[in-house]
Structures are given as C-alpha cells and as structure tokens.
Design a protein around this motif. Structure first.
Motif, PDB file in Angstrom:
ATOM      1  N   SER A   6      -1.549  -2.860  -0.350  1.00 13.82           N
ATOM      2  CA  SER A   6      -0.227  -3.400  -0.663  1.00 13.82           C
ATOM      3  C   SER A   6      -0.273  -3.922  -2.089  1.00 13.82           C
ATOM      4  O   SER A   6      -1.330  -4.296  -2.595  1.00 13.82           O
ATOM      5  CB  SER A   6       0.161  -4.515   0.310  1.00 13.82           C
ATOM      6  N   GLU A  54       2.838  -1.557   3.424  1.00 15.17           N
ATOM      7  CA  GLU A  54       1.403  -1.356   3.470  1.00 15.17           C
ATOM      8  C   GLU A  54       1.136   0.135   3.652  1.00 15.17           C
ATOM      9  O   GLU A  54       1.675   0.759   4.572  1.00 15.17           O
ATOM     10  CB  GLU A  54       0.779  -2.156   4.608  1.00 15.17           C
ATOM     11  N   ASP A  81       8.304  -6.118  -3.774  1.00 19.85           N
ATOM     12  CA  ASP A  81       7.314  -5.078  -3.487  1.00 19.85           C
ATOM     13  C   ASP A  81       7.237  -4.096  -4.652  1.00 19.85           C
ATOM     14  O   ASP A  81       8.252  -3.544  -5.072  1.00 19.85           O
ATOM     15  CB  ASP A  81       7.717  -4.342  -2.202  1.00 19.85           C
TER      16      ASP A  81
END
Length: 282
Positions: free
Chosen positions: A157, A199, A168
């Motif tokens: 991640s 992820e 993100d």
C-alpha cells in the motif's frame, strides 16, 4: 488482501544482557550530507574523518576575526552512521537499512525507515532515487523479493498525508485535483488502520517498483525558492510479507517525509505557505 489471520507482526524487543548492562537502542540515526549549492556556506557541515560517525558543524562567523559573539556555536554530533556528499545511496543502504529488510524476512519482525530533514536536503533522492541512481526503496524491494521464501505473499500500500489529509497514491481519483480523503482509525486490537486504503498483491520486485513509480507521480509537489520539486506531503510505502513457515505477517514501512522549511527563506505565499504550515505542524 491477506487472509484473516493477518495481524501485526511482533515489535522488535531488545533483550537486556545478563550483566544488567543497558539494552541496545533499536532506533538508529543516520545522517547523509548532500553536495553544497551555490550561495550556501562551504564546509560548514562535514563528516569528521578522524572520528567515526561524527558530524561537525562550524559557524562561519567564527572564522572571521572580530565577529565572534563571545561564545562558541560550533560543535559536533555523534550518530550511528554518517555519510558525506560523495557516498552513494547503495553504501547508505548496505550499512544502515539492509539489516531492517533482513529482520523482516528472516525474523518476521516489523521495521521502519524514514527520511527527515529540511526541504531540499535530499530525502526523496535518497528514498525514491532517480532513473540513474536507485533509492532505498528500490534496494529494499529487490532484497525483500530475493530473500522471501517461495510461496510468500507480498501486499503493498502507498499513501500520502497532504495538508493533514490522507489520500491513496495507488488509486487514481475521478478528479485529479480532488483525491478521495481516507480516514485513519484504531481497530479493536489497538492497531492503526487507514480505512479504504488500496492494498495490492504483487508477485515480483518489478511489479511493485512500477506501482511505486505510479504512486510517486501522484504525490503533491510544489516549486519553492529552495527546491524546484519540493515534496509537499509525507509519503508512506508499506509492504506486508506473509511467508508459509511463519504464522504472522511482517511489515516493512518506508517513509519519505515532507521537508520542514522557513516560509520566508523559501519565498512562499498562498497555497504553498499553507502547505508549509501544515508540514511544520505535523
């Protein structure tokens, strides 16, 4: 995602010696000096060649007769590792960081390496590297895949904290200038989690390096009077490793912090000034 048995790996705990001597410090401090730039003082901060792992700081004013203030502001600092401007990133990695990757793979422990310093000091160059000079992330990813047991599962991640907002780096937003904010929460077991963070299961070092490069391209940057490509966010790459013979998941965190700075020296106004305030506050 890893199976449900995924839990935080054990913390690295130092064991006191039998003679009750002080336990070793598991936090290591590494200093790397970048080459000087035009307008900066020459040889004011150097690696002491006579004393191992010592940084010498000399006040330029003290070199000029009559300008001293009556007290000595020069001094030295002893750290765990000290590297001069000519030292390559590969040397820094081998001496100071590679042991962390070994502990993750061989001992199943969690480990973290982060770069901290003023803007323009070379943090992103050291961690991310360039096309011609690999960074700590590239070396660590290569070793992790080379040493991991056959059948191991690797999950990555990559996120940033920009202006106190977590986003993100592996997910492209519908609007490039309005990334989706992620919330940081504490789960029932007391572990910190980033809710909604993507992820990705990766099979090779090249696949993970491509993800990192893609994520780094989304990272917030701004040009200032000090650094033309100043990173304006804290970037966190986390690599979780689950090996068949180990019941727990070990995690390696590689972090490139945004550089602290003086707004007046960096000649910042408007949005850049607000970014600097949040960086220094965090």
């Amino acid at each position: 995602m890893l199976p449900d048995e995924r839990v935080a790996g054990p913390l690295i705990k130092s064991r006191p010696k039998k003679d009750n001597a002080a336990a070793p410090n598991l936090v290591k401090v590494v200093v790397r000096l970048r080459p000087g730039k035009q307008g900066e003082g020459r040889d004011t901060v150097t690696v002491d060649s006579a004393t191992p792992n010592t940084i010498r700081c000399e006040d330029p004013i003290e070199k000029v007769p009559g300008l001293g203030q009556g007290f000595n502001r020069s001094g030295g600092f002893t750290v765990d590792h000290a590297f001069g401007p000519a030292a390559p990133t590969s040397e820094l990695y081998q001496d100071a960081v590679q042991r962390l990757v070994k502990s993750v793979v061989n001992s199943g422990t969690n480990a973290c390496c982060f770069a901290y310093g003023a803007t323009g000091s070379g943090k992103t160059y050291t961690m991310d590297g360039t096309a011609t000079s690999p960074g700590v992330m590239q070396y660590a990813i290569g070793d992790l895949f080379a040493w991991a047991a056959p059948g191991a599962t690797v999950v990555a991640s990559y996120f940033q904290i920009y202006n106190e907002v977590c986003t993100d780096l592996l997910t492209a937003s519908a609007k490039a200038d309005e990334p989706v904010e992620l919330h940081v929460r504490m789960d029932a077991d007391g572990r910190t989690q980033v809710v909604g963070l993507r992820e990705v299961v990766v099979s090779t070092a090249d696949e993970l390096l491509a993800l990192v490069a893609d994520g780094s391209a989304r990272r917030a940057t701004t040009g200032t009077a000090v650094n033309e490509t100043s990173s304006r966010s804290h970037a966190v790459l986390q690599i979780a490793l689950k090996q068949p013979a180990r019941p727990l998941v070990a995690k390696l965190s590689l972090i490139d912090l945004a550089g602290s700075e003086r707004a007046t020296r960096a000649n910042m106004t408007g949005q850049a000034f607000n970014e600097a305030k949040n960086i220094n506050h965090s």
